[in-house]
Scaffold this motif. Structure first.
Motif, PDB file in Angstrom:
ATOM      1  N   ARG A 110       0.830  -1.209   0.000  1.00  0.00           N
ATOM      2  CA  ARG A 110       0.000   0.000   0.000  1.00  0.00           C
ATOM      3  C   ARG A 110       0.861   1.253   0.000  1.00  0.00           C
ATOM      4  O   ARG A 110       0.569   2.227  -0.695  1.00  0.00           O
ATOM      5  N   GLU A 111       1.940   1.238   0.805  1.00  0.00           N
ATOM      6  CA  GLU A 111       2.828   2.401   0.861  1.00  0.00           C
ATOM      7  C   GLU A 111       3.505   2.632  -0.480  1.00  0.00           C
ATOM      8  O   GLU A 111       3.643   3.775  -0.924  1.00  0.00           O
ATOM      9  N   ALA A 112       3.929   1.557  -1.157  1.00  0.00           N
ATOM     10  CA  ALA A 112       4.565   1.697  -2.465  1.00  0.00           C
ATOM     11  C   ALA A 112       3.573   2.245  -3.490  1.00  0.00           C
ATOM     12  O   ALA A 112       3.921   3.113  -4.306  1.00  0.00           O
ATOM     13  N   LYS A 113       2.343   1.770  -3.442  1.00  0.00           N
ATOM     14  CA  LYS A 113       1.319   2.266  -4.367  1.00  0.00           C
ATOM     15  C   LYS A 113       1.027   3.738  -4.098  1.00  0.00           C
ATOM     16  O   LYS A 113       0.916   4.537  -5.040  1.00  0.00           O
ATOM     17  N   ASP A 114       0.919   4.100  -2.815  1.00  0.00           N
ATOM     18  CA  ASP A 114       0.682   5.501  -2.471  1.00  0.00           C
ATOM     19  C   ASP A 114       1.829   6.385  -2.949  1.00  0.00           C
ATOM     20  O   ASP A 114       1.605   7.468  -3.485  1.00  0.00           O
ATOM     21  N   LYS A 115       3.068   5.908  -2.769  1.00  0.00           N
ATOM     22  CA  LYS A 115       4.221   6.685  -3.211  1.00  0.00           C
ATOM     23  C   LYS A 115       4.222   6.840  -4.726  1.00  0.00           C
ATOM     24  O   LYS A 115       4.475   7.924  -5.247  1.00  0.00           O
ATOM     25  N   GLN A 116       3.898   5.761  -5.433  1.00  0.00           N
ATOM     26  CA  GLN A 116       3.848   5.808  -6.898  1.00  0.00           C
ATOM     27  C   GLN A 116       2.782   6.808  -7.360  1.00  0.00           C
ATOM     28  O   GLN A 116       3.035   7.618  -8.263  1.00  0.00           O
ATOM     29  N   GLU A 117       1.602   6.774  -6.750  1.00  0.00           N
ATOM     30  CA  GLU A 117       0.537   7.706  -7.126  1.00  0.00           C
ATOM     31  C   GLU A 117       0.922   9.144  -6.800  1.00  0.00           C
ATOM     32  O   GLU A 117       0.656  10.057  -7.586  1.00  0.00           O
ATOM     33  N   PHE A 118       1.580   9.356  -5.664  1.00  0.00           N
ATOM     34  CA  PHE A 118       1.994  10.706  -5.298  1.00  0.00           C
ATOM     35  C   PHE A 118       3.069  11.215  -6.259  1.00  0.00           C
ATOM     36  O   PHE A 118       3.021  12.364  -6.699  1.00  0.00           O
ATOM     37  N   ASP A 119       4.035  10.356  -6.599  1.00  0.00           N
ATOM     38  CA  ASP A 119       5.074  10.763  -7.547  1.00  0.00           C
ATOM     39  C   ASP A 119       4.474  11.094  -8.910  1.00  0.00           C
ATOM     40  O   ASP A 119       4.883  12.071  -9.556  1.00  0.00           O
TER      41      ASP A 119
END
Length: 140
Positions: A110-119
């Motif tokens: 979830r954290e990786a997905k959130d980071k990808q979406e934020f980037d």
């Protein structure tokens, strides 16, 4: 179940326990429905059910069914076979460890997905800012 079998299996006082088990099997909403019906038809019964639900912490618990099932599962008695009991304990411990590892994996995912979406959002924002024509004070 007739009256004689009820009296033989625990007396007439066991019907509240049977009613409690029946309501527990159906969950918190069954307790609430019983309380509301108690208030509608005979208000002291509704009041008594409300007091009992608060006193026994049924009103504020997550799920009485899940709590009862968990208590029954964790309080399981020994099988009498020590080899099987140790195997069962090891297997349960391993499954709990795997559950913890899987939950941490899901959290990292979830954290990786959130980071990808934020980037992606920040890149899109920077691209839009670069695409805007530059205005100078003399243009205004």
């Amino acid at each position: 179940m007739n009256l004689s079998s009820t009296a033989a299996s625990g007396g007439l006082l066991s019907w509240p326990r049977q009613a409690e088990a029946w309501l527990d099997a159906r969950g918190k909403f069954a307790w609430i429905a019983a309380m509301v019906l108690g208030f509608i038809f005979v208000w002291p019964v509704g009041l008594a059910l409300l007091a009992y639900m608060i006193w026994s912490k049924r009103m504020f618990s997550r799920s009485t069914c899940a709590t009862r099932a968990k208590q029954m599962f964790t309080s399981a008695k020994s099988s009498g076979n020590s080899a099987f009991d140790s195997y069962k304990a090891d297997t349960l411990r391993r499954l709990e460890d795997e559950q913890v590892a899987f939950e941490s994996f899901l959290q990292r995912l979830r954290e990786a997905k959130d980071k990808q979406e934020f980037d992606a959002f920040m890149d899109d924002r920077a691209k839009r800012r670069d695409d805007l024509p530059a205005t100078t004070p003399s243009d205004a």
